[in-house]
Design a protein around this motif. Structure first.
Motif, PDB file in Angstrom:
ATOM      1  N   PHE A 115      -0.059  -9.667 -27.517  1.00  0.00           N
ATOM      2  CA  PHE A 115      -1.112  -9.372 -26.997  1.00  0.00           C
ATOM      3  C   PHE A 115      -1.954 -10.898 -27.310  1.00  0.00           C
ATOM      4  CE2 PHE A 115      -0.176  -5.226 -29.031  1.00  0.00           C
ATOM      5  CZ  PHE A 115      -1.113  -4.252 -27.401  1.00  0.00           C
ATOM      6  N   SER A 116      -1.800 -11.966 -27.258  1.00  0.00           N
ATOM      7  CA  SER A 116      -2.344 -13.066 -27.625  1.00  0.00           C
ATOM      8  C   SER A 116      -2.668 -13.509 -26.513  1.00  0.00           C
ATOM      9  CB  SER A 116      -1.452 -14.101 -28.016  1.00  0.00           C
ATOM     10  OG  SER A 116      -2.276 -13.664 -30.133  1.00  0.00           O
TER      11      SER A 116
ATOM     12  N   TYR B  56      -1.738 -10.984 -23.376  1.00  0.00           N
ATOM     13  CA  TYR B  56      -2.761 -10.384 -22.485  1.00  0.00           C
ATOM     14  C   TYR B  56      -3.688 -11.463 -22.398  1.00  0.00           C
ATOM     15  CZ  TYR B  56      -5.377  -6.224 -21.587  1.00  0.00           C
ATOM     16  OH  TYR B  56      -5.735  -5.822 -20.962  1.00  0.00           O
ATOM     17  N   ALA B  57      -4.649 -11.737 -23.522  1.00  0.00           N
ATOM     18  CA  ALA B  57      -5.282 -11.877 -23.760  1.00  0.00           C
ATOM     19  C   ALA B  57      -6.095 -13.196 -22.725  1.00  0.00           C
ATOM     20  CB  ALA B  57      -5.866 -12.632 -25.497  1.00  0.00           C
TER      21      ALA B  57
ATOM     22  N   ARG C 202      -4.802  -6.254 -14.545  1.00  0.00           N
ATOM     23  CA  ARG C 202      -4.955  -6.028 -16.574  1.00  0.00           C
ATOM     24  C   ARG C 202      -4.030  -4.117 -17.260  1.00  0.00           C
ATOM     25  NH1 ARG C 202      -8.561  -8.857 -20.215  1.00  0.00           N
ATOM     26  NH2 ARG C 202     -10.531 -10.301 -19.346  1.00  0.00           N
TER      27      ARG C 202
ATOM     28  N   THR D  85      -7.982 -13.627 -19.190  1.00  0.00           N
ATOM     29  CA  THR D  85      -9.155 -14.471 -19.056  1.00  0.00           C
ATOM     30  C   THR D  85      -8.503 -15.514 -17.851  1.00  0.00           C
ATOM     31  OG1 THR D  85      -9.159 -14.656 -21.649  1.00  0.00           O
ATOM     32  CG2 THR D  85     -10.304 -16.355 -20.640  1.00  0.00           C
TER      33      THR D  85
END
Length: 421
Positions: A74-75, A77-78, A119, A82
């Motif tokens: 998830f890091s 993914y973020a 995304r 971005t």
């Protein structure tokens, strides 16, 4: 008298239950207690107690690896989301303001749609990767738990192999660094050494006691018998001698019982094939004169039941049951039933007798040494109170169990169950 078929004739009057599982409840069934309704939280709290330590470690390791992978995915993914949002260039084609405004609006719509699609695709890939990591985490957790518990499994295997005869040479001897498991294994080895010393001391004590206690009693009996054989001895002296002989015989029987009990509670030194039918038949023949003296009728139903064990100890245990059944019987027309056979793959010996009513709460205490019905450590002319204790010790040494229940109409029903091996 022994009558293999007389049990069928007396079924309508008094009959011991057959050796077919635990004896039935004698009387009304106990009241059923309503089960309390448990909440979901209580059931969840009870789950850890139902899961083995191996799976608890597996789930713990797997959860930690899964959590670390989830944070990482998830890091990423973020971060990637971005980067995708901020990586779009601005477009300037030199058009007039109206056309340029329309182009920029369409460009932003296209940009937002592309970012959303990217995304979604990234999230789907991350979710699939997370599921794969979760499965891999469980596998890795199980492997790690297995390696961590391997020394414990080695200690468990050694403990299962241990017996009185293997304490002298069987040790864990765990190799590895001086960690908590190595310290536990060394402590266990030290305990085994102390147990071996204790068993050796007990064996020497039993051997010495057998010699030191029997010798003076044998000498006393010989002296008394010689004194009673003197024709010039007075009647008072002969009466005193007979009384002392009875006391001496009682002490000899008590010592024999104590030594037999000590021997029965140790590891079996003799293990050979034996048919309990033959053992029971021999015990019946030995007890028959004693039963005839007390006016008790023995009824037998002996079926072949082979096992592996110590024939002498098994014969002594069956003889003790029969002797107790004769001793504690009704004064007139007493009956004793003995049965052997195989039930559900287990060897069964059952002895039942007529006699006085035995309260259910008194039954279990009768297997304790020196315990008698309605008395504790009280002198009794019938015996020393070691018969059922010896039976229980012998049966447990053979890996079986013994149970007794009050018989309907008076007396007891004692059932021995031994593994077939």
């Amino acid at each position: 008298m022994i009558s293999p078929h007389s049990a069928r004739k007396s079924t309508r009057v008094q009959e011991a239950p057959p050796p077919s599982g635990p004896p039935a409840w004698d009387g009304p069934p106990p009241p059923a207690r309503p089960q309390a309704q448990r909440t979901t939280i209580e059931r969840v709290r009870e789950l850890p107690a139902k899961v083995s330590i191996r799976w608890r470690l597996t789930l713990t390791y797997g959860a930690l690896v899964f959590a670390a992978a989830a944070v990482l995915l998830f890091s990423m993914y973020a971060i990637v989301g971005t980067a995708i949002s901020s990586a779009w260039p601005d477009i300037d084609l030199g058009l007039d303001p109206i056309q340029d405004t329309q182009l920029q609006i369409r460009w932003r719509q296209f940009q937002q749609q592309a970012i959303a699609n990217a995304r979604d695709a990234l999230f789907g890939s991350a979710l699939l990767a997370l599921i794969g990591v979760g499965i891999l985490a469980l596998i890795i957790g199980y492997i790690v738990a297995d390696r961590a518990l391997r020394p414990v499994a080695q200690m468990t295997t050694t403990a299962r192999k241990l017996s009185e005869s293997t304490l002298a040479h069987q040790r864990i001897a765990l190799d590895g660094p001086n960690d908590e498991l190595k310290e536990l294994a060394d402590t266990f080895d030290a305990m085994l050494t102390r147990l071996n010393v204790a068993f050796d001391t007990q064996r020497r004590f039993v051997a010495n006691a057998s010699h030191e206690l029997r010798t003076p009693l044998t000498i006393n009996r010989t002296v008394l018998e010689i004194a009673l054989s003197d024709p010039e001895a007075s009647e008072d002296l002969k009466a005193l001698g007979r009384t002392l002989l009875e006391v001496n015989a009682r002490n000899e029987k008590l010592i024999e019982g104590l030594l037999l009990l000590a021997r029965s509670e140790r590891e079996l030194a003799v293990r050979k094939p034996v048919d309990v039918q033959e053992v029971a038949q021999t015990a019946v023949e030995q007890v028959m004169p004693f039963a005839e003296e007390h006016g008790v009728t023995l009824t037998t139903e002996l079926v072949s039941a082979p096992t592996i064990g110590d024939p002498v100890l098994l014969e002594r245990s069956v003889s003790n049951l029969l002797e107790n059944a004769v001793k504690y019987n009704i004064p007139e027309n007493g009956k004793v039933w003995i049965r052997t056979g195989m039930v559900d793959g287990a060897l069964v010996v059952q002895v039942a007798n007529t006699g006085q009513h035995v309260p259910a709460y008194e039954v279990n205490s009768l297997f304790e040494p020196f315990r008698r019905l309605n008395a504790d450590r009280v002198e009794s002319a019938k015996g020393a109170g070691l018969g059922l204790s010896i039976v229980r010790a012998v049966v447990q040494a053979h890996g079986g169990n013994v149970a007794a229940v009050p018989r309907d109409g008076g007396g007891l029903v004692v059932t021995i169950r031994l593994p077939r091996h």
